[in-house]
Design a protein around this motif. Structure first.
Motif, mmCIF file in Angstrom:
data_model
loop_
_atom_site.group_PDB
_atom_site.id
_atom_site.type_symbol
_atom_site.label_atom_id
_atom_site.label_comp_id
_atom_site.label_asym_id
_atom_site.label_seq_id
_atom_site.Cartn_x
_atom_site.Cartn_y
_atom_site.Cartn_z
ATOM 1 N N UNK A 400 -7.871 3.720 6.734
ATOM 2 C CA UNK A 400 -6.440 4.086 7.313
ATOM 3 C C UNK A 400 -5.369 3.050 6.307
ATOM 4 N N UNK A 401 -5.832 1.915 5.628
ATOM 5 C CA UNK A 401 -5.167 1.045 5.054
ATOM 6 C C UNK A 401 -4.910 1.778 3.472
ATOM 7 N N UNK A 402 -5.396 2.849 3.171
ATOM 8 C CA UNK A 402 -4.958 3.568 2.069
ATOM 9 C C UNK A 402 -3.898 4.454 2.420
ATOM 10 N N UNK A 403 -3.884 5.029 3.587
ATOM 11 C CA UNK A 403 -2.707 5.864 4.056
ATOM 12 C C UNK A 403 -1.495 4.833 4.201
ATOM 13 N N UNK A 404 -1.847 3.760 4.885
ATOM 14 C CA UNK A 404 -0.890 2.667 5.210
ATOM 15 C C UNK A 404 -0.371 2.447 3.628
ATOM 16 N N UNK A 405 -1.043 1.973 2.481
ATOM 17 C CA UNK A 405 -0.389 1.718 1.301
ATOM 18 C C UNK A 405 0.366 2.912 0.747
ATOM 19 N N UNK A 406 -0.057 4.414 0.897
ATOM 20 C CA UNK A 406 0.618 5.541 0.262
ATOM 21 C C UNK A 406 1.728 5.721 0.949
ATOM 22 N N UNK A 407 2.092 5.321 2.088
ATOM 23 C CA UNK A 407 3.392 5.405 2.751
ATOM 24 C C UNK A 407 4.395 4.447 2.281
ATOM 25 N N UNK A 408 3.886 3.200 2.179
ATOM 26 C CA UNK A 408 4.869 2.130 1.402
ATOM 27 C C UNK A 408 5.145 2.493 -0.034
ATOM 28 N N UNK A 409 4.052 3.214 -0.728
ATOM 29 C CA UNK A 409 4.303 3.464 -2.182
ATOM 30 C C UNK A 409 5.384 4.378 -2.244
ATOM 31 N N UNK A 410 5.302 5.705 -1.526
ATOM 32 C CA UNK A 410 6.064 6.544 -1.429
ATOM 33 C C UNK A 410 7.699 6.045 -1.015
ATOM 34 N N UNK A 411 7.596 5.277 -0.154
ATOM 35 C CA UNK A 411 9.043 4.618 0.359
ATOM 36 C C UNK A 411 9.644 3.922 -0.942
ATOM 37 N N UNK A 412 8.636 3.106 -1.666
ATOM 38 C CA UNK A 412 9.105 2.372 -2.761
ATOM 39 C C UNK A 412 9.673 3.384 -3.853
ATOM 40 N N UNK A 413 8.842 4.393 -4.103
ATOM 41 C CA UNK A 413 9.139 5.266 -5.185
ATOM 42 C C UNK A 413 10.544 6.263 -4.890
ATOM 43 N N UNK A 414 10.795 6.316 -3.643
ATOM 44 C CA UNK A 414 11.883 7.375 -3.012
ATOM 45 C C UNK A 414 13.207 6.647 -3.538
ATOM 46 N N UNK A 415 13.229 5.417 -3.718
ATOM 47 C CA UNK A 415 14.680 4.696 -3.990
ATOM 48 C C UNK A 415 15.060 4.911 -5.213
ATOM 49 N N UNK A 416 14.178 5.372 -5.993
ATOM 50 C CA UNK A 416 14.530 5.695 -7.605
ATOM 51 C C UNK A 416 14.827 7.107 -7.871
ATOM 52 N N UNK A 417 14.880 7.949 -6.755
ATOM 53 C CA UNK A 417 15.145 9.498 -6.826
ATOM 54 C C UNK A 417 16.509 9.660 -7.269
ATOM 55 N N UNK A 418 17.014 10.554 -8.129
ATOM 56 C CA UNK A 418 18.323 10.813 -8.633
ATOM 57 C C UNK A 418 18.656 12.228 -8.624
ATOM 58 N N UNK A 419 17.797 13.067 -8.148
ATOM 59 C CA UNK A 419 18.104 14.332 -7.960
ATOM 60 C C UNK A 419 17.304 15.083 -9.085
ATOM 61 N N UNK A 420 16.682 14.487 -10.027
ATOM 62 C CA UNK A 420 16.303 15.380 -11.298
ATOM 63 C C UNK A 420 14.915 14.818 -11.537
ATOM 64 N N UNK A 421 14.394 13.614 -11.064
ATOM 65 C CA UNK A 421 13.118 13.127 -11.536
ATOM 66 C C UNK A 421 12.112 13.215 -10.485
ATOM 67 N N UNK A 422 12.063 14.002 -9.559
ATOM 68 C CA UNK A 422 11.013 13.975 -8.487
ATOM 69 C C UNK A 422 9.432 14.266 -9.265
ATOM 70 N N UNK A 423 9.294 15.117 -10.201
ATOM 71 C CA UNK A 423 8.163 15.290 -10.840
ATOM 72 C C UNK A 423 7.558 14.022 -11.409
ATOM 73 N N UNK A 424 8.428 13.255 -11.984
ATOM 74 C CA UNK A 424 7.804 11.924 -12.606
ATOM 75 C C UNK A 424 7.542 10.922 -11.305
ATOM 76 N N UNK A 425 8.179 10.930 -10.228
ATOM 77 C CA UNK A 425 7.851 10.252 -8.983
ATOM 78 C C UNK A 425 6.578 10.599 -8.422
ATOM 79 N N UNK A 426 6.352 11.923 -8.453
ATOM 80 C CA UNK A 426 5.093 12.636 -7.835
ATOM 81 C C UNK A 426 3.866 11.946 -8.755
ATOM 82 N N UNK A 427 4.218 12.162 -9.978
ATOM 83 C CA UNK A 427 3.062 11.557 -11.067
ATOM 84 C C UNK A 427 2.483 10.183 -11.062
ATOM 85 N N UNK A 428 3.667 9.393 -10.602
ATOM 86 C CA UNK A 428 3.573 7.911 -10.269
ATOM 87 C C UNK A 428 2.561 7.757 -8.987
ATOM 88 N N UNK A 429 3.065 8.468 -7.839
ATOM 89 C CA UNK A 429 2.403 8.379 -6.859
ATOM 90 C C UNK A 429 1.019 8.701 -6.722
#
Length: 463
Positions: A400-429
Motif C-alpha cells: 500500500x506504500x506504493x499507493x501512498x507514494x503515488x498519491x503524494x506524487x500526483x499531488x506534487x505534480x498537480x501544482x505544475x498544471x497550467x491548463x496545457x501540460x497534462x500529458x507531460x505530467x501524466x508521463x512523469x507520473x
C-alpha cells in the motif's frame, strides 16, 4: 494533508496510475516465505511479526518490549497494544498505512483503536481463514510484478531457485554488508569454505567474491546493495589491500584506519565488478546501526533499533565514484537516510550521469519527507530521471506504500498544471510509478543476456 489546489488534476493523474504494476526493487521479504506460501494465522501475525516501522512506533509510545518482540506474549496481546498506540499516533505514516491496509486487503473502513480492536480482529481473522490469505495471494492482490529481496553474499539462494517458475519474478540482491565489516576473520573463513578457495591475499579474496557474484547472476540478480554505517574516506592500493588482507587473516584484527582503507579498496573493486557484470549498484548511506548495545545484545541485528547517522562527506563519495569509473561506472542509485545530505547527493548525481538519487527512504518515506525529496530533486535535477518508490519492508502488506507514494506524487505534480501540460505530467507520473524501474530492469536484462548466455547451463561453483 493533500492540497486542495488542482484537486481535480491530482485525482485524474492518480486514477491513471494507481493500478500500474509494482516493481519492488529493494525489500526485505523472505523468499522462503514466498515459496512456502503458508497462510497467515491472524492480523497480529501479519502486522507485527517483522514490521520494524510498527515496532518502532510501539517503542516510541513506551510499550513494553514483551508486547513487541517478546515470545511470552501472543499475537493477540501484541495486536491489542498496537491498536491502543495507533489510535494516538497522529502524524505518523504508520497510522495512514494501517488504514490503507485494512481497506485494501480486508475492505474495512473502521479506524483501529481500543474500542474497535476486537471487532477488527474477528473480521480480519475470518477473511484470513476463509481466503487462506498467504504471501503469494497478497503479492498477487497488490499487483506486484518484480521483487528484489536482500540476500547476503553467502546465501545459497535455494528458494530463489525454487521460485524460478513463479509468475512474479523474485530475484536476489547481492548485499555486501558482512563482507565489508572486517570485524574478525569468521566471515572470510565462511567465504573460503563456500567457494573452496584458500584465502591467501587479495587475489584469492577477489576470486571468491567474483565466484559468488556469478552465482547470484545465474539466479537473475540485477541489483547489488551496501548499507554499512561507515563510508571510506581513504582507498588502499591493490598492493596495500593485499598486505592488509594478509595481516587481517594472520591477526584476526585491523586498526580502524586500516579497516577503512581496505573497505575503500573493496568498495572500488565491487563497483568495477558491477560495471563489468551489468549489475545496478545501490548505496544506502548515513545509517547508524545498532546504537543501543543492550538491545543489540538481547535481540541481535535488524530488530528495528537502527537510526539516522551522520552525512557522508561528498568528497569521499565522489572519490569512490571516480575510482570506480576509471573504466566505467555502473548504474548507481544513492540513497541517504539523513535528509540534510539531499543537496550533496542531488548535485553530485548531476556530475555523474550514471548516478540516480534514491527516493526518500526509511525514516523519510512519510508524506512530508517524500514531498520534500521531490521538491529538491526537481529543483536541483530532473524529476523524470528518478526511479520511484521502494518498500524497504519485511511486511507483505507494505505494498500500500506504493499507493501512498503515488498519491503524494500526483499531488506534487498537480501544482505544475497550467491548463496545457497534462500529458507531460501524466508521463512523469507513470514513469515514477512504474515505467522508469521497468526500463532500468529491461536494460540490465539485455546486458545480462548478452554477457551471460548459457551461464545457467554451465556448472557454477561457489554453491
Amino acid at each position: 494533508m493533500l492540497r486542495e489546489n488542482n484537486k481535480e488534476i491530482r485525482e485524474k493523474l492518480f486514477n491513471e496510475i494507481k493500478d500500474l504494476p509494482i516493481i519492488d526493487y529493494h525489500c526485505h521479504l523472505s523468499p522462503k516465505e514466498i515459496y512456502l506460501d503458508e497462510p497467515f494465522s491472524d492480523i497480529g501475525d501479519l502486522w507485527l511479526s517483522y514490521d520494524h516501522y510498527k515496532w518502532r512506533l510501539m517503542r516510541s509510545a513506551g510499550v513494553d518490549e514483551k508486547y513487541i518482540t517478546g515470545k511470552e506474549t501472543t499475537t493477540k496481546e501484541k495486536y491489542t497494544e498496537f491498536a491502543r498506540v495507533l489510535a494516538r499516533a497522529f502524524g505518523n505514516p504508520v497510522k495512514e498505512w494501517v488504514k490503507m491496509e485494512l481497506k485494501t486487503y480486508f475492505s474495512i473502513d473502521t479506524p483501529l483503536n481500543e474500542k474497535t480492536a476486537d471487532d477488527i480482529w474477528e473480521k480480519t481473522s475470518q477473511i484470513i481463514k476463509e481466503n487462506e490469505l498467504s504471501p503469494r495471494k497478497l503479492i498477487k492482490q497488490s499487483g506486484v510484478e518484480y521483487i528484489a529481496t536482500t540476500d547476503d553474499v553467502l546465501d545459497d539462494l535455494e528458494y530463489h531457485e525454487k521460485l524460478k517458475d513463479y509468475e512474479v519474478k523474485v530475484a536476489p540482491t547481492f548485499r555486501t554488508d558482512k563482507l565489508l565489516e572486517f570485524k574478525d576473520v569468521t566471515y572470510i573463513s565462511l567465504l573460503a569454505n563456500k567457494t573452496k578457495i584458500k584465502m591467501r591475499g587479495i587475489e584469492s579474496f577477489e576470486k571468491a567474491v567474483k565466484m559468488r557474484m556469478d552465482y547470484f547472476i545465474a539466479h537473475d540478480c540485477k541489483f547489488s546493495d551496501i548499507g554499512i554505517e561507515d563510508f571510506p574516506t581513504k582507498i588502499a592500493s591493490r598492493e596495500e589491500a593485499d598486505l592488509l588482507i594478509k595481516d587481517f587473516l594472520d591477526k584476526d584484527a585491523l586498526s580502524k584506519e586500516d579497516r577503512e582503507r581496505l573497505q575503500g579498496y573493496i568498495f572500488v573493486f565491487l563497483g568495477k565488478l558491477y560495471a563489468e557484470k551489468g549489475i545496478i549498484m545501490q548505496l544506502h548511506l548515513s545509517s547508524l546501526r545498532n546504537p543501543n548495545m543492550e538491545m543489540f545484545n538481547k535481540l541481535g541485528r535488524d530488530t528495528g533499533f537502527d537510526s539516522v547517522g551522520e552525512c557522508v562527506p561528498a568528497r569521499a563519495l565522489s572519490s569512490v565514484l571516480n575510482r570506480i569509473g576509471e573504466k566505467k561506472l555502473p548504474r548507481t542509485i544513492v540513497y541517504t537516510l539523513n535528509p540534510t545530505m539531499y543537496y550533496q547527493i542531488l548535485t553530485l548525481a548531476g556530475s555523474f550521469p550514471e548516478v540516480i538519487p534514491g527516493m526518500a527512504w526509511w525514516f523519510n518515506d512519510h508524506e512530508r519527507g517524500i514531498f520534500e525529496f521531490l521538491e529538491k530533486a526537481s529543483e536541483l535535477g530532473h524529476i523524470n530521471g528518478l526511479i520511484g518508490m521502494l518498500t524497504d519492508s519485511r511486511s507483505f502488506l507494505s505494498y500500500v506504500r506504493h499507493t501512498y507514494f503515488r498519491e503524494i506524487l500526483c499531488d506534487f505534480l498537480s501544482q505544475f498544471y497550467d491548463g496545457n501540460n497534462y500529458s507531460e505530467l501524466l508521463e512523469v507520473a507513470k514513469n515514477l510509478a512504474y515505467l522508469n524501474a521497468k526500463k532500468l530492469l529491461k536494460k540490465r536484462e539485455r546486458m545480462s543476456v548478452k554477457k551471460y548466455m548459457g551461464i545457467r547451463s554451465q556448472k557454477v561453483n561457489g554453491l
